[in-house]
Design an enzyme around this catalytic site. Structure first.
Site, short mmCIF file in Angstrom:
data_model
loop_
_atom_site.label_atom_id
_atom_site.label_comp_id
_atom_site.label_asym_id
_atom_site.label_seq_id
_atom_site.Cartn_x
_atom_site.Cartn_y
_atom_site.Cartn_z
CD GLU A 1 -1.49 -2.31 2.04
OE1 GLU A 1 -2.35 -3.01 2.59
OE2 GLU A 1 -0.26 -2.58 2.10
NE ARG B 1 -0.61 -16.21 0.30
CZ ARG B 1 0.18 -15.55 1.13
NH1 ARG B 1 0.09 -15.75 2.44
NH2 ARG B 1 1.06 -14.68 0.68
CB CYS C 1 -0.20 -3.79 8.56
SG CYS C 1 0.81 -2.40 7.95
CB CYS D 1 -1.14 0.25 5.62
SG CYS D 1 0.35 -0.40 4.83
#
Length: 160
Positions: free
Chosen positions: A62, A99, A105, A108
């Protein structure tokens, strides 16, 4: 609320970004690039990023995508940008090997809170895929004195 076709296409684009990164081995290693990210700009431009693993804490996908958007003149809470003031409207990150969508997180989330507080984040929760606001993802974000002084419009709700 289900994702729009445009939002679903961002997920496909993020998968394409991370799938295009070559791997040195068949099995996943800690040093592999494992996350791809796509951001959408209000003028239709798309910016991409992949994570860069480093033992000292390399940038998340990101952050790389946000940096690419900033380098191209996209506006943020700290910069009016270049031109018409186009802003980022959406962001999504996916994990490699199909996935799927992952949530940002904490680092971010804080970065979005500070620079892109109005961005919609595509996430997967118990109900499936949806968009979330930064306030939903970080309800008690850290508000530094610097942020308050540098960006008073964020606290007052008024544009500069």
């Amino acid at each position: 609320m289900p994702l729009t076709p445009a939002e679903n296409s961002l997920i496909d684009a993020a998968n394409a970004v991370i799938d295009a990164v070559p791997r040195g081995t068949a099995e996943r290693r800690i040093t592999d690039h494992t996350v791809g990210c796509v951001t959408l700009c209000s003028d239709g431009r798309v910016f991409t990023g992949i994570n860069v693993f480093h033992f000292s804490g390399g940038p998340c996908a990101e952050n790389v995508a946000f940096a690419n958007a900033s380098a191209a003149g996209v506006a943020s809470a700290s910069s009016p940008g270049i031109g018409d003031g186009a802003k980022l409207t959406h962001v999504v990150a996916v994990a490699n090997d199909q996935r799927g969508v992952i949530t940002p997180c904490g680092r971010c989330r804080q970065l979005m809170f500070d620079y892109y507080p109005d961005i919609k984040v595509i996430i997967k929760d118990s109900e499936g895929l949806r968009t979330a606001t930064v306030d939903e993802l970080l309800p008690f974000g850290y508000v530094s004195g610097f942020r308050t002084k540098a960006y008073p419009h964020l606290e007052s709700g008024k544009e500069p």
